[in-house]
Motif scaffolding. Structure first.
Motif, PDB file in Angstrom:
ATOM      1  N   GLY A  40       1.217  -0.723   0.138  1.00  0.00           N
ATOM      2  CA  GLY A  40      -0.199  -0.291   0.245  1.00  0.00           C
ATOM      3  C   GLY A  40       0.678   1.222   0.091  1.00  0.00           C
ATOM      4  O   GLY A  40       1.851   1.418  -0.206  1.00  0.00           O
ATOM      5  N   LEU A  41       0.032   1.951   0.384  1.00  0.00           N
ATOM      6  CA  LEU A  41       0.755   3.557   0.107  1.00  0.00           C
ATOM      7  C   LEU A  41       1.121   4.235   1.417  1.00  0.00           C
ATOM      8  O   LEU A  41      -0.025   3.926   2.102  1.00  0.00           O
ATOM      9  CB  LEU A  41       0.079   4.980  -0.525  1.00  0.00           C
ATOM     10  CG  LEU A  41       0.251   3.912  -1.740  1.00  0.00           C
ATOM     11  CD1 LEU A  41      -0.702   5.459  -3.197  1.00  0.00           C
ATOM     12  CD2 LEU A  41       1.901   4.689  -2.777  1.00  0.00           C
ATOM     13  N   ASN A  42       1.861   4.833   1.806  1.00  0.00           N
ATOM     14  CA  ASN A  42       2.173   5.499   3.232  1.00  0.00           C
ATOM     15  C   ASN A  42       1.552   7.195   3.602  1.00  0.00           C
ATOM     16  O   ASN A  42       2.067   8.169   2.540  1.00  0.00           O
ATOM     17  CB  ASN A  42       3.653   6.159   3.630  1.00  0.00           C
ATOM     18  CG  ASN A  42       3.448   6.335   4.881  1.00  0.00           C
ATOM     19  OD1 ASN A  42       3.209   7.036   5.824  1.00  0.00           O
ATOM     20  ND2 ASN A  42       5.094   7.143   5.207  1.00  0.00           N
ATOM     21  N   TYR A  43       0.053   6.856   3.272  1.00  0.00           N
ATOM     22  CA  TYR A  43      -0.813   7.883   3.399  1.00  0.00           C
ATOM     23  C   TYR A  43      -0.261   8.774   4.182  1.00  0.00           C
ATOM     24  O   TYR A  43      -0.181   8.402   5.425  1.00  0.00           O
ATOM     25  CB  TYR A  43      -2.352   7.591   3.144  1.00  0.00           C
ATOM     26  CG  TYR A  43      -3.027   6.771   1.935  1.00  0.00           C
ATOM     27  CD1 TYR A  43      -2.810   7.425   0.682  1.00  0.00           C
ATOM     28  CD2 TYR A  43      -3.100   5.381   2.725  1.00  0.00           C
ATOM     29  CE1 TYR A  43      -2.991   6.990  -0.333  1.00  0.00           C
ATOM     30  CE2 TYR A  43      -3.755   4.426   0.960  1.00  0.00           C
ATOM     31  CZ  TYR A  43      -3.727   5.338   0.040  1.00  0.00           C
ATOM     32  OH  TYR A  43      -4.035   4.471  -1.730  1.00  0.00           O
ATOM     33  N   GLY A  44      -0.717  10.637   3.996  1.00  0.00           N
ATOM     34  CA  GLY A  44      -0.025  11.456   4.288  1.00  0.00           C
ATOM     35  C   GLY A  44      -1.338  11.896   5.726  1.00  0.00           C
ATOM     36  O   GLY A  44      -2.313  11.481   5.323  1.00  0.00           O
ATOM     37  N   ILE A  45      -1.573  13.249   6.269  1.00  0.00           N
ATOM     38  CA  ILE A  45      -2.582  13.488   6.868  1.00  0.00           C
ATOM     39  C   ILE A  45      -3.256  13.645   5.862  1.00  0.00           C
ATOM     40  O   ILE A  45      -4.914  13.965   6.007  1.00  0.00           O
ATOM     41  CB  ILE A  45      -1.819  14.609   7.237  1.00  0.00           C
ATOM     42  CG1 ILE A  45      -0.768  14.366   8.528  1.00  0.00           C
ATOM     43  CG2 ILE A  45      -2.874  15.630   8.298  1.00  0.00           C
ATOM     44  CD1 ILE A  45      -0.406  16.177   9.504  1.00  0.00           C
ATOM     45  N   ASP A  46      -3.191  14.122   4.724  1.00  0.00           N
ATOM     46  CA  ASP A  46      -4.296  14.368   4.105  1.00  0.00           C
ATOM     47  C   ASP A  46      -5.456  13.191   3.596  1.00  0.00           C
ATOM     48  O   ASP A  46      -6.934  13.683   2.997  1.00  0.00           O
ATOM     49  CB  ASP A  46      -3.780  15.032   2.339  1.00  0.00           C
ATOM     50  CG  ASP A  46      -2.975  16.578   2.281  1.00  0.00           C
ATOM     51  OD1 ASP A  46      -3.738  17.141   3.292  1.00  0.00           O
ATOM     52  OD2 ASP A  46      -1.930  16.844   1.760  1.00  0.00           O
ATOM     53  N   GLU A 191       7.581   1.799  -2.752  1.00  0.00           N
ATOM     54  CA  GLU A 191       8.342   0.574  -2.387  1.00  0.00           C
ATOM     55  C   GLU A 191       9.116   1.466  -1.370  1.00  0.00           C
ATOM     56  O   GLU A 191      10.074   0.226  -0.148  1.00  0.00           O
ATOM     57  CB  GLU A 191       9.360   0.228  -3.487  1.00  0.00           C
ATOM     58  CG  GLU A 191      10.201  -0.754  -3.202  1.00  0.00           C
ATOM     59  CD  GLU A 191       9.824  -2.059  -3.045  1.00  0.00           C
ATOM     60  OE1 GLU A 191      10.533  -3.364  -2.118  1.00  0.00           O
ATOM     61  OE2 GLU A 191       9.095  -2.360  -3.529  1.00  0.00           O
ATOM     62  N   LEU A 192       9.244   2.839  -1.526  1.00  0.00           N
ATOM     63  CA  LEU A 192      10.240   3.677  -0.543  1.00  0.00           C
ATOM     64  C   LEU A 192       9.239   3.968   0.513  1.00  0.00           C
ATOM     65  O   LEU A 192       9.508   4.633   1.396  1.00  0.00           O
ATOM     66  CB  LEU A 192      10.910   4.595  -1.527  1.00  0.00           C
ATOM     67  CG  LEU A 192      11.633   3.872  -2.083  1.00  0.00           C
ATOM     68  CD1 LEU A 192      12.316   5.325  -2.756  1.00  0.00           C
ATOM     69  CD2 LEU A 192      12.742   3.300  -1.798  1.00  0.00           C
ATOM     70  N   GLN A 193       7.775   3.214   0.218  1.00  0.00           N
ATOM     71  CA  GLN A 193       7.191   4.391   1.899  1.00  0.00           C
ATOM     72  C   GLN A 193       7.455   5.559   1.975  1.00  0.00           C
ATOM     73  O   GLN A 193       6.965   6.455   3.394  1.00  0.00           O
ATOM     74  CB  GLN A 193       7.247   3.130   2.851  1.00  0.00           C
ATOM     75  CG  GLN A 193       7.144   1.769   2.821  1.00  0.00           C
ATOM     76  CD  GLN A 193       5.246   1.282   3.164  1.00  0.00           C
ATOM     77  OE1 GLN A 193       4.139   2.431   3.885  1.00  0.00           O
ATOM     78  NE2 GLN A 193       4.879   1.586   1.874  1.00  0.00           N
ATOM     79  N   ILE A 194       7.752   6.288   1.089  1.00  0.00           N
ATOM     80  CA  ILE A 194       7.848   7.483   1.027  1.00  0.00           C
ATOM     81  C   ILE A 194       6.422   8.129   1.079  1.00  0.00           C
ATOM     82  O   ILE A 194       5.177   7.989   0.498  1.00  0.00           O
ATOM     83  CB  ILE A 194       8.077   8.332  -0.263  1.00  0.00           C
ATOM     84  CG1 ILE A 194       9.627   7.632  -0.586  1.00  0.00           C
ATOM     85  CG2 ILE A 194       8.335  10.151   0.289  1.00  0.00           C
ATOM     86  CD1 ILE A 194       9.979   8.411  -1.621  1.00  0.00           C
TER      87      ILE A 194
END
Length: 322
Positions: A40-46, A191-194
């Motif tokens: 999955g993605l490392n979702y930010g606050i948004d 992949e990098l969890q940015i």
């Protein structure tokens, strides 16, 4: 003497191993999708929801000072930005602090908010907290849905535009190249969890526009050369066209990357994710314009003589010369 990163008359054979390049691109897309579905993605606050605190102070906002004061609280993702608010006049010093939703909660607890206010008050004695707002997961889910629709609509508009301007083979090649760029960008973030937030969506849309511009330049030259070299094999015409536009393509990409690398190094944490997405997008966008879009065009074949109507290739707009 003019600077040239690529000599004027090049004769590289880009299609001697075009199947290999398509295979590599396909494999990279599969890896990106697997990473997305597994990690999955490392979702930010948004996209995750959280709490927004707006502050005002007499002294200028020092984002580094604010961040240092809040790091000891270990509250996860905290975004700090200086904002302009016309209600505070010309000498305003307003900051927006966003705190990610805590585990098991839709927003930061009252205790966490008090801890943030205490830490900032200790660092900036005259600071005032003018508002506290929370964004729940429902609103965040709507943002994700809207972002996906925006990217899909952009790609769909590109499909229609290229179809009307050229032929359906050109349109399909351009859209596959754009999907390739978007999937690989999402894949590298997975992949990098940015951190993935609304700024990255803006970067994706920018990448779509950049890659499309590069592809259209190549396709314009291809169309010209198809009329000029009617007897040459399609692969040879594509090679000639890409070599003729190669200097422009490399110069545009390199100058764009120079600016992006400067922003990545000096722009700070606030825009670093956006700039990283743009750097990656420029690289894969340049690659896809040459090795994906044109290779798809070679695979599909294309109409060679626009002076003669045909019902087997092209579309009803084939005779329109944009």
């Amino acid at each position: 003497m003019r600077l040239r990163l690529v000599k004027q008359d090049t004769s590289f054979d880009f299609f001697s191993r075009w199947k290999l390049w398509l295979g590599i691109s396909g494999a990279m897309m599969v890896i990106a999708l697997v990473s997305f579905f597994l990690q999955g993605l490392n979702y930010g606050i948004d996209f995750r929801g959280g709490t927004t605190i707006r502050t005002e102070s007499a002294q200028p906002v020092d984002v580094g000072q604010y961040r240092a004061a809040l790091e000891v609280l270990e509250m996860g993702d905290i975004s700090i930005t200086e904002v302009f608010d016309p209600t505070f006049g010309p000498d305003q010093n307003v900051a927006m602090i966003r705190i990610e939703a805590q585990e098991g909660q839709e927003s930061a607890s009252v205790e966490k908010i008090r801890a943030v206010e205490g830490a900032l008050s200790a660092a900036v004695p005259d600071i005032k907290f003018t508002s506290v707002e929370s964004v729940g997961p429902k609103v965040s889910g709507e943002l994700i849905q809207t972002a996906v629709i925006a990217v899909l609509l952009a790609i769909g508009a590109v499909l229609v535009y290229i179809w009307l301007r050229f032929e359906w083979q050109f349109a399909l090649g351009a859209v596959i190249a754009l999907v390739h760029d978007v999937v690989l960008t999402i894949g590298i973030f997975s992949e990098l969890q940015i951190k993935f937030d609304l700024a990255i969506i803006a970067a994706l849309l920018t990448i779509v526009g950049y890659s499309l511009n590069d592809t259209v330049v190549v396709f314009d030259r291809v169309r010209e050369n198809l009329r000029k070299y009617k007897k040459k094999p399609l692969a040879e015409v594509l090679n000639i066209s890409i070599n003729e536009t190669l200097s422009r393509t490399v110069m545009t990409s390199v100058t764009t990357l120079l600016a992006l690398f400067a922003l990545f190094a000096l722009g700070g944490d606030v825009i670093r994710g956006f700039v990283f997405a743009m750097i990656w997008g420029v690289i894969v966008g340049t690659y896809s314009s040459v090795f994906v879009a044109s290779a798809i065009l070679l695979y599909l074949g294309v109409k060679r003589d626009w002076s003669k109507p045909t019902d087997t290739t092209g579309n009803q707009f084939a005779n329109i010369d944009a």
